[in-house]
Design a protein around this motif. Structure first.
Motif, PDB file in Angstrom:
ATOM      1  N   GLU A  93      20.094  87.628  30.651  1.00 24.65           N
ATOM      2  CA  GLU A  93      20.301  88.168  29.308  1.00 24.65           C
ATOM      3  C   GLU A  93      20.423  89.674  29.449  1.00 24.65           C
TER       4      GLU A  93
ATOM      5  N   ALA B 243      29.668  92.678  28.681  1.00 26.79           N
ATOM      6  CA  ALA B 243      28.563  92.022  27.989  1.00 26.79           C
ATOM      7  C   ALA B 243      27.903  92.997  27.032  1.00 26.79           C
ATOM      8  N   ARG B 244      27.370  92.430  25.951  1.00 27.57           N
ATOM      9  CA  ARG B 244      26.641  93.209  24.947  1.00 27.57           C
ATOM     10  C   ARG B 244      25.158  92.924  25.093  1.00 27.57           C
TER      11      ARG B 244
ATOM     12  N   GLN C 248      23.370  89.268  24.989  1.00 27.29           N
ATOM     13  CA  GLN C 248      24.283  88.215  25.432  1.00 27.29           C
ATOM     14  C   GLN C 248      23.750  87.553  26.700  1.00 27.29           C
TER      15      GLN C 248
ATOM     16  N   MET D 133      24.520  85.168  30.001  1.00 30.99           N
ATOM     17  CA  MET D 133      25.696  84.894  30.819  1.00 30.99           C
ATOM     18  C   MET D 133      25.272  84.354  32.182  1.00 30.99           C
TER      19      MET D 133
END
Length: 113
Positions: free
Chosen positions: A4, A16-17, A20, A22
């Protein structure tokens, strides 16, 4: 490895924010976790946990009194510098900038040696 992100990241492979989640290759995830860009979401495998344990110094009982601090002064925030100075009874200039606070703490540390 699922991670995260805690900050915005953009590179040619992905972006990515914060917040988020992934899936990243293990090597890339470890690099990003070590850099502070993200945190692991899944529990790491036992062998991975063993490798991660040796990467960063532990806080607490393992250090001898007077051991070097973990974070360099230049990388601390102004609030962290003020807290550090309070813990070590170091007086700081009231309207000092970060560089002034670092200089005052370093001068106090030199005076203690």
């Amino acid at each position: 490895m699922r991670v995260e992100f805690t900050r915005r990241v953009a590179n040619p492979a992905y972006s990515a924010r914060p917040g988020q989640v992934m899936d990243l290759p293990e090597a890339e995830a470890l690099k990003r976790i070590e850099a502070g860009h993200c945190t692991a979401v899944d529990q790491p495998k036992a062998r991975l946990a063993d490798r991660l344990r040796g990467r960063k110094p532990r806080t607490g009982g393992g250090q001898a009194p007077g051991a070097a601090q973990e974070t360099p002064l230049e990388k601390m925030t102004v609030d962290q510098l003020k807290a550090y100075a309070d813990e070590h009874d170091i007086s700081l200039p009231p309207d000092g900038r970060k560089a002034d606070l670092v200089a005052a703490i370093e001068a106090a540390q030199q005076g203690q040696e």
